[in-house]
Design a protein around this motif. Structure first.
Motif, PDB file in Angstrom:
ATOM      1  N   ARG A 130       0.835  -1.198   0.000  1.00  0.00           N
ATOM      2  CA  ARG A 130       0.000   0.000   0.000  1.00  0.00           C
ATOM      3  C   ARG A 130       0.875   1.255   0.000  1.00  0.00           C
ATOM      4  O   ARG A 130       1.775   1.399   0.822  1.00  0.00           O
ATOM      5  CB  ARG A 130      -0.936   0.014   1.211  1.00  0.00           C
ATOM      6  CG  ARG A 130      -1.990   1.134   1.140  1.00  0.00           C
ATOM      7  CD  ARG A 130      -3.054   0.976   2.205  1.00  0.00           C
ATOM      8  NE  ARG A 130      -3.852  -0.228   2.028  1.00  0.00           N
ATOM      9  CZ  ARG A 130      -4.870  -0.339   1.193  1.00  0.00           C
ATOM     10  NH1 ARG A 130      -5.215   0.699   0.423  1.00  0.00           N
ATOM     11  NH2 ARG A 130      -5.544  -1.465   1.101  1.00  0.00           N
ATOM     12  N   HIS A 131       0.602   2.161  -0.909  1.00  0.00           N
ATOM     13  CA  HIS A 131       1.324   3.430  -1.005  1.00  0.00           C
ATOM     14  C   HIS A 131       0.871   4.370   0.098  1.00  0.00           C
ATOM     15  O   HIS A 131      -0.225   4.228   0.651  1.00  0.00           O
ATOM     16  CB  HIS A 131       1.059   4.060  -2.383  1.00  0.00           C
ATOM     17  CG  HIS A 131       1.946   5.215  -2.713  1.00  0.00           C
ATOM     18  ND1 HIS A 131       1.619   6.507  -2.383  1.00  0.00           N
ATOM     19  CD2 HIS A 131       3.140   5.267  -3.359  1.00  0.00           C
ATOM     20  CE1 HIS A 131       2.578   7.314  -2.808  1.00  0.00           C
ATOM     21  NE2 HIS A 131       3.515   6.589  -3.406  1.00  0.00           N
ATOM     22  N   ASP A 132       1.714   5.336   0.429  1.00  0.00           N
ATOM     23  CA  ASP A 132       1.353   6.318   1.460  1.00  0.00           C
ATOM     24  C   ASP A 132       0.058   7.038   1.124  1.00  0.00           C
ATOM     25  O   ASP A 132      -0.678   7.464   2.023  1.00  0.00           O
ATOM     26  CB  ASP A 132       2.492   7.340   1.636  1.00  0.00           C
ATOM     27  CG  ASP A 132       3.748   6.710   2.222  1.00  0.00           C
ATOM     28  OD1 ASP A 132       3.626   5.617   2.820  1.00  0.00           O
ATOM     29  OD2 ASP A 132       4.828   7.300   2.077  1.00  0.00           O
ATOM     30  N   SER A 133      -0.222   7.193  -0.166  1.00  0.00           N
ATOM     31  CA  SER A 133      -1.437   7.886  -0.581  1.00  0.00           C
ATOM     32  C   SER A 133      -2.689   7.021  -0.422  1.00  0.00           C
ATOM     33  O   SER A 133      -3.807   7.512  -0.542  1.00  0.00           O
ATOM     34  CB  SER A 133      -1.315   8.334  -2.043  1.00  0.00           C
ATOM     35  OG  SER A 133      -1.237   7.205  -2.898  1.00  0.00           O
ATOM     36  N   GLY A 134      -2.469   5.730  -0.191  1.00  0.00           N
ATOM     37  CA  GLY A 134      -3.600   4.836   0.040  1.00  0.00           C
ATOM     38  C   GLY A 134      -3.819   3.799  -1.040  1.00  0.00           C
ATOM     39  O   GLY A 134      -4.439   2.772  -0.789  1.00  0.00           O
ATOM     40  N   HIS A 135      -3.346   4.047  -2.264  1.00  0.00           N
ATOM     41  CA  HIS A 135      -3.596   3.068  -3.323  1.00  0.00           C
ATOM     42  C   HIS A 135      -2.607   1.910  -3.224  1.00  0.00           C
ATOM     43  O   HIS A 135      -1.532   2.038  -2.627  1.00  0.00           O
ATOM     44  CB  HIS A 135      -3.537   3.719  -4.705  1.00  0.00           C
ATOM     45  CG  HIS A 135      -2.151   4.068  -5.158  1.00  0.00           C
ATOM     46  ND1 HIS A 135      -1.574   5.301  -4.969  1.00  0.00           N
ATOM     47  CD2 HIS A 135      -1.215   3.322  -5.813  1.00  0.00           C
ATOM     48  CE1 HIS A 135      -0.360   5.315  -5.477  1.00  0.00           C
ATOM     49  NE2 HIS A 135      -0.115   4.129  -5.989  1.00  0.00           N
ATOM     50  N   LEU A 136      -2.971   0.791  -3.799  1.00  0.00           N
ATOM     51  CA  LEU A 136      -2.144  -0.407  -3.768  1.00  0.00           C
ATOM     52  C   LEU A 136      -1.186  -0.422  -4.947  1.00  0.00           C
ATOM     53  O   LEU A 136      -1.549  -0.047  -6.063  1.00  0.00           O
ATOM     54  CB  LEU A 136      -3.023  -1.655  -3.792  1.00  0.00           C
ATOM     55  CG  LEU A 136      -3.910  -1.851  -2.561  1.00  0.00           C
ATOM     56  CD1 LEU A 136      -4.928  -2.945  -2.811  1.00  0.00           C
ATOM     57  CD2 LEU A 136      -3.073  -2.164  -1.335  1.00  0.00           C
ATOM     58  N   MET A 137       0.036  -0.874  -4.691  1.00  0.00           N
ATOM     59  CA  MET A 137       1.055  -0.960  -5.727  1.00  0.00           C
ATOM     60  C   MET A 137       1.356  -2.422  -6.022  1.00  0.00           C
ATOM     61  O   MET A 137       1.400  -3.253  -5.112  1.00  0.00           O
ATOM     62  CB  MET A 137       2.336  -0.263  -5.277  1.00  0.00           C
ATOM     63  CG  MET A 137       2.181   1.208  -4.945  1.00  0.00           C
ATOM     64  SD  MET A 137       3.783   1.967  -4.518  1.00  0.00           S
ATOM     65  CE  MET A 137       4.207   1.085  -3.016  1.00  0.00           C
ATOM     66  N   LEU A 138       1.568  -2.715  -7.288  1.00  0.00           N
ATOM     67  CA  LEU A 138       2.041  -4.019  -7.721  1.00  0.00           C
ATOM     68  C   LEU A 138       3.551  -3.933  -7.858  1.00  0.00           C
ATOM     69  O   LEU A 138       4.061  -3.119  -8.628  1.00  0.00           O
ATOM     70  CB  LEU A 138       1.401  -4.408  -9.049  1.00  0.00           C
ATOM     71  CG  LEU A 138       1.891  -5.709  -9.701  1.00  0.00           C
ATOM     72  CD1 LEU A 138       1.563  -6.921  -8.846  1.00  0.00           C
ATOM     73  CD2 LEU A 138       1.302  -5.856 -11.111  1.00  0.00           C
ATOM     74  N   LEU A 139       4.265  -4.755  -7.100  1.00  0.00           N
ATOM     75  CA  LEU A 139       5.730  -4.705  -7.088  1.00  0.00           C
ATOM     76  C   LEU A 139       6.325  -5.976  -7.675  1.00  0.00           C
ATOM     77  O   LEU A 139       5.730  -7.056  -7.623  1.00  0.00           O
ATOM     78  CB  LEU A 139       6.253  -4.537  -5.656  1.00  0.00           C
ATOM     79  CG  LEU A 139       5.743  -3.351  -4.853  1.00  0.00           C
ATOM     80  CD1 LEU A 139       6.390  -3.347  -3.473  1.00  0.00           C
ATOM     81  CD2 LEU A 139       6.040  -2.046  -5.575  1.00  0.00           C
ATOM     82  N   ARG A 140       7.524  -5.821  -8.200  1.00  0.00           N
ATOM     83  CA  ARG A 140       8.275  -6.990  -8.643  1.00  0.00           C
ATOM     84  C   ARG A 140       8.530  -7.918  -7.452  1.00  0.00           C
ATOM     85  O   ARG A 140       8.595  -7.486  -6.310  1.00  0.00           O
ATOM     86  CB  ARG A 140       9.625  -6.580  -9.225  1.00  0.00           C
ATOM     87  CG  ARG A 140       9.587  -5.752 -10.489  1.00  0.00           C
ATOM     88  CD  ARG A 140      11.023  -5.560 -10.951  1.00  0.00           C
ATOM     89  NE  ARG A 140      11.189  -4.548 -11.983  1.00  0.00           N
ATOM     90  CZ  ARG A 140      11.122  -4.797 -13.288  1.00  0.00           C
ATOM     91  NH1 ARG A 140      10.866  -6.009 -13.710  1.00  0.00           N
ATOM     92  NH2 ARG A 140      11.315  -3.824 -14.161  1.00  0.00           N
ATOM     93  N   ALA A 141       8.726  -9.193  -7.754  1.00  0.00           N
ATOM     94  CA  ALA A 141       9.080 -10.165  -6.732  1.00  0.00           C
ATOM     95  C   ALA A 141      10.522  -9.963  -6.290  1.00  0.00           C
ATOM     96  O   ALA A 141      11.337  -9.376  -7.014  1.00  0.00           O
ATOM     97  CB  ALA A 141       8.896 -11.577  -7.270  1.00  0.00           C
ATOM     98  N   VAL A 142      10.836 -10.466  -5.109  1.00  0.00           N
ATOM     99  CA  VAL A 142      12.213 -10.417  -4.621  1.00  0.00           C
ATOM    100  C   VAL A 142      13.125 -11.205  -5.557  1.00  0.00           C
ATOM    101  O   VAL A 142      14.246 -10.786  -5.847  1.00  0.00           O
ATOM    102  CB  VAL A 142      12.290 -10.967  -3.179  1.00  0.00           C
ATOM    103  CG1 VAL A 142      13.732 -11.206  -2.764  1.00  0.00           C
ATOM    104  CG2 VAL A 142      11.610  -9.992  -2.215  1.00  0.00           C
ATOM    105  N   ASP A 143      12.642 -12.351  -6.040  1.00  0.00           N
ATOM    106  CA  ASP A 143      13.405 -13.148  -6.992  1.00  0.00           C
ATOM    107  C   ASP A 143      13.175 -12.564  -8.390  1.00  0.00           C
ATOM    108  O   ASP A 143      12.203 -12.882  -9.063  1.00  0.00           O
ATOM    109  CB  ASP A 143      12.950 -14.608  -6.942  1.00  0.00           C
ATOM    110  CG  ASP A 143      13.866 -15.544  -7.733  1.00  0.00           C
ATOM    111  OD1 ASP A 143      14.563 -15.046  -8.648  1.00  0.00           O
ATOM    112  OD2 ASP A 143      13.882 -16.752  -7.446  1.00  0.00           O
ATOM    113  N   ARG A 144      14.070 -11.704  -8.830  1.00  0.00           N
ATOM    114  CA  ARG A 144      13.879 -11.020 -10.109  1.00  0.00           C
ATOM    115  C   ARG A 144      13.893 -11.998 -11.275  1.00  0.00           C
ATOM    116  O   ARG A 144      13.303 -11.721 -12.326  1.00  0.00           O
ATOM    117  CB  ARG A 144      14.970  -9.963 -10.301  1.00  0.00           C
ATOM    118  CG  ARG A 144      14.819  -8.736  -9.422  1.00  0.00           C
ATOM    119  CD  ARG A 144      13.597  -7.914  -9.822  1.00  0.00           C
ATOM    120  NE  ARG A 144      13.773  -7.311 -11.136  1.00  0.00           N
ATOM    121  CZ  ARG A 144      14.311  -6.118 -11.344  1.00  0.00           C
ATOM    122  NH1 ARG A 144      14.714  -5.370 -10.311  1.00  0.00           N
ATOM    123  NH2 ARG A 144      14.439  -5.641 -12.555  1.00  0.00           N
TER     124      ARG A 144
END
Length: 378
Positions: A130-144
């Motif tokens: 969750r971003h500070d602004s409230g919306h959800l972010m899709l992030l890359r996995a730890v295992d690139r």
């Protein structure tokens, strides 16, 4: 067993098995669901029955209930028909992106809610924050090396709010080690590759069942005919294999690569050199873009992009048109950017969204010279 709060998409592979294992270990009330997405016609080995048995075995090992749903009609209408129409138009589609948007995070999510669950979980390698602004972010996995955010870029806020990715912070090697130490029957199972509905069968043979192709000429960008192809549908930009072009008099002994397709006239263009100028572009345009956050960060911004899975980040500048399409300019020349594939945009580890590539600024070969069947030029 009580009502499961999270339904795990059980594919019969090690990743979904460990996703279920981790959620259960955290105390989450879970159940599994096996999706049948392809009504196999018996012409190949899609492994669906083996996968189903493995999914049942894993859920039995974990002591959780497993549900079954047949989404094959949805897959045909929402994914496969688009797949065929794109190939028929000379483009190279990415059915995994559509499958995630239309089946796994739509019909699967609806089925989970019908079962009384609040969330779904999958074995995808990605993260949600969750971003500070409230919306959800899709992030890359730890295992690139295993990151699958490229295939998930069409997800939106509602889908991310209802989805869990238990493997996002794990390395693939650790996933297999945990599966083995926990006695999961899929611990050593080979990962599936390619498109499920094609499976282990020959791609040309499979596609030919739905898109009967006609042989035609293979030409150089200057129009010299040097061979014959079995059908332009079967080839994609940058492809080297399957051309069956031997030594050609007057040309160097070097590999040939597909550089363009003329579907209307059934001509395949090839050139020598892996970095042929006919394959290189610095800009592209797209169809309507999808933004994970619901809107773009700006109408003109810098970021990185991938034009295909496993590509390294490519710095670029993006301009968002009034109609939602994108104009993208790369800092360096790109090879074999392919219409029909997905352009996916990133800000560091954050997946911003993406769109289907419509065209590039790569040079086009000369028009096909008229044949005796062609009308004379006006």
């Amino acid at each position: 067993m009580g009502t499961a709060r999270t339904i795990v998409g059980m594919s019969g592979g090690v990743d979904s098995s460990v996703a279920a294992l981790r959620l259960q270990a955290s105390g989450e009330p879970i159940a599994g669901l096996f999706m049948q997405n392809w009504a196999d016609d018996g012409s190949g080995e899609c492994r669906a029955e083996d996968d189903r048995r493995d999914a049942v075995a894993v859920c039995g090992r974990l002591g959780i209930r497993i549900h079954f749903r047949d989404f094959s009609s949805h897959y045909w209408a929402d994914v496969f028909e688009h797949f065929l129409s794109e190939y028929a138009a000379g483009r190279t589609p990415n059915p995994d992106v559509l499958c995630n948007r239309e089946v796994k995070f739509k019909h699967f999510l609806d089925a989970a809610r019908d079962l009384g669950a609040e969330y779904i979980a999958t074995g995808h390698y990605a993260r949600v924050r969750r971003h500070d602004s409230g919306h959800l972010m899709l992030l890359r996995a730890v295992d690139r090396n295993k990151d699958q955010s490229y295939f998930l870029h069409q997800l939106g806020q509602a889908q991310l709010a209802s989805t869990r990715f238990p493997l996002g912070d794990m390395l693939k090697s650790d996933v297999r080690a945990l599966a083995a130490s926990s006695g999961l029957p899929t611990a050593a199972k080979k990962d599936s590759t390619g498109i499920c509905f094609i499976g282990e069968r020959d791609f040309r043979e499979f596609l030919g069942r739905y898109l009967p192709a006609q042989p035609g000429p293979i030409r150089t960008p200057d129009g010299v005919e040097i061979g014959t192809h079995p059908g332009v549908f079967y080839f994609t930009l940058g492809q080297r294999e399957g051309l069956n072009i031997g030594g050609v008099r007057g040309f160097a002994q070097a590999p040939w690569y597909v550089v363009a397709k003329d579907v209307e006239r059934n001509v395949l263009f090839v050139d020598q050199g892996i970095d042929s100028r006919w394959l290189m572009s610095t800009g592209l345009t797209t169809g309507d873009a999808h933004w994970v956050a619901g809107s773009p960060p700006s109408v003109d911004f810098a970021c990185t992009a991938q034009t295909r899975y496993r590509q390294h980040d490519q710095p670029c500048r993006v301009q968002v048109g009034d109609n939602g399409t994108l104009q993208v300019r790369f800092d360096t020349r790109q090879r074999a950017v392919t219409p029909g594939q997905s352009l996916v945009l990133y800000d560091g580890d954050t997946c911003l969204g993406g769109a289907v590539i419509a065209a590039t600024d790569a040079p086009l070969p000369i028009p096909v010279p008229p044949t005796s069947k062609d009308p004379p030029a006006a």
